[in-house]
Design a protein around this motif. Structure first.
Motif, PDB file in Angstrom:
ATOM      1  N   GLU A 183       0.832  -1.207   0.000  1.00 40.64           N
ATOM      2  CA  GLU A 183       0.000   0.000   0.000  1.00 40.64           C
ATOM      3  C   GLU A 183       0.863   1.252   0.000  1.00 40.64           C
ATOM      4  O   GLU A 183       0.539   2.255  -0.643  1.00 40.64           O
ATOM      5  N   THR A 185       3.569   1.751  -1.385  1.00 42.10           N
ATOM      6  CA  THR A 185       4.216   2.060  -2.667  1.00 42.10           C
ATOM      7  C   THR A 185       3.478   3.194  -3.378  1.00 42.10           C
ATOM      8  O   THR A 185       4.033   3.821  -4.291  1.00 42.10           O
ATOM      9  N   ASP A 186       2.241   3.454  -2.980  1.00 35.61           N
ATOM     10  CA  ASP A 186       1.480   4.562  -3.568  1.00 35.61           C
ATOM     11  C   ASP A 186       1.666   5.871  -2.796  1.00 35.61           C
ATOM     12  O   ASP A 186       1.110   6.900  -3.185  1.00 35.61           O
ATOM     13  N   HIS A 187       2.421   5.822  -1.707  1.00 35.72           N
ATOM     14  CA  HIS A 187       2.684   7.019  -0.891  1.00 35.72           C
ATOM     15  C   HIS A 187       3.879   7.747  -1.515  1.00 35.72           C
ATOM     16  O   HIS A 187       4.990   7.216  -1.563  1.00 35.72           O
ATOM     17  N   ARG A 188       3.669   8.930  -1.992  1.00 37.66           N
ATOM     18  CA  ARG A 188       4.714   9.644  -2.751  1.00 37.66           C
ATOM     19  C   ARG A 188       5.944   9.972  -1.910  1.00 37.66           C
ATOM     20  O   ARG A 188       7.010  10.253  -2.454  1.00 37.66           O
TER      21      ARG A 188
END
Length: 282
Positions: A183, A185-188
């Protein structure tokens, strides 16, 4: 153990919280049971928090503020309370972590604290046999709030592949922990790489470490031993730590390939529920 008569609001953030909770509750003309009914908990829990036998949570604090009209007082206090539950030797690191603009962490044994699920954190913290696991878990979850800021630190984490294979808490806990990593990996502001076993000898065989950078303070390197943690701003050590971290990043899988490996381990190692549950060994 504190009681209503002996509670000293100057003794600790937790004592101050309990003292203020009792003061505002009584000012509102509510018994512990009545306040508990309003915020959907037991009067016993209210009493335990007022006398420091139980550590409050952020959710509890927000509900108390709403019920007593305290203008965010308890929501502000809870950060101090939870940080005070951290081991004394760890508190300086947590304070610096909260100020950092750039966090570079290599973890050889465990998922980095900012990325842990609550279940995984509980399994990890329980191995130390503390008196209050709940308080430590709540404090660790509170640390993670820095990733929710409008301008969070850039966190770049390299995990040894062994971290993915060590079954902390059992199969289901590990599956959810690896799902959490995916999950993120979508956190910039969060980047996760895995150092594969195939890398062999690497730049930090001595163990885990963290390099932190700040807007107005010198860079810091943090390490831990069996007993405590150690921070230093020594230019020589910071230079060495930064170089070692760059080498670890170069030896690790790319962010994309790391995510693919995490997903594969999650399915192949922790996805088959027909197999007997693996238990963590302290």
């Amino acid at each position: 153990m504190a009681n209503v008569q002996s509670l000293d609001p100057t003794a600790s953030p937790l004592d101050y919280y309990g003292w203020e909770l009792r003061r505002h509750r009584e000012a509102a003309g509510l018994s512990q049971g009545q306040l508990g009914e309003i915020i959907f908990c037991t009067g016993s829990l209210i009493g335990q928090i007022e006398t420091t036998r139980k550590v409050p949570t952020r959710d509890f604090s927000e509900r108390v503020d709403a019920a007593l009209g305290t203008d965010g007082l308890f929501s502000r206090l809870i950060g101090l309370v939870l940080r005070s539950q951290l081991p004394t030797w760890f508190q300086p690191f947590a304070a610096m972590e909260a100020k950092a603009t750039y966090i570079c962490a290599y973890q050889a044994q465990l998922v980095y604290g900012l990325l842990q699920t609550e279940e995984y954190a509980r399994a990890v913290l329980a191995t130390g046999m503390p008196e209050d696991v709940d308080g430590l878990v709540a404090a660790r979850m509170e640390r993670q709030r820095i990733l929710e800021r409008e301008q969070p630190p850039l966190a770049w984490v390299v995990l040894d592949e062994a971290v993915l294979l060590r079954p902390m808490g059992g199969r289901e806990v590990m599956r959810r922990q690896l799902a959490r990593l995916l999950e993120l990996t979508d956190h910039r502001w969060v980047h996760i790489q895995v150092l594969p076993n195939s890398a062999g000898a690497h730049a930090s065989l001595a163990g885990s470490f963290t390099v932190m950078r700040f807007t107005d303070d010198p860079d810091i390197v943090y390490t831990e031993d069996l007993i405590s943690g150690h921070m230093t701003a020594s230019p020589e050590i910071v230079k060495d730590g930064t170089l070692r971290y760059a080498r670890l990043q170069a030896a690790a899988l790319s962010v994309e390939d790391s995510a693919a490996l995490i997903a594969r381990v999650m399915e192949e190692r922790y996805g088959d529920r027909s197999q007997p549950e693996e238990r963590a060994v302290a």
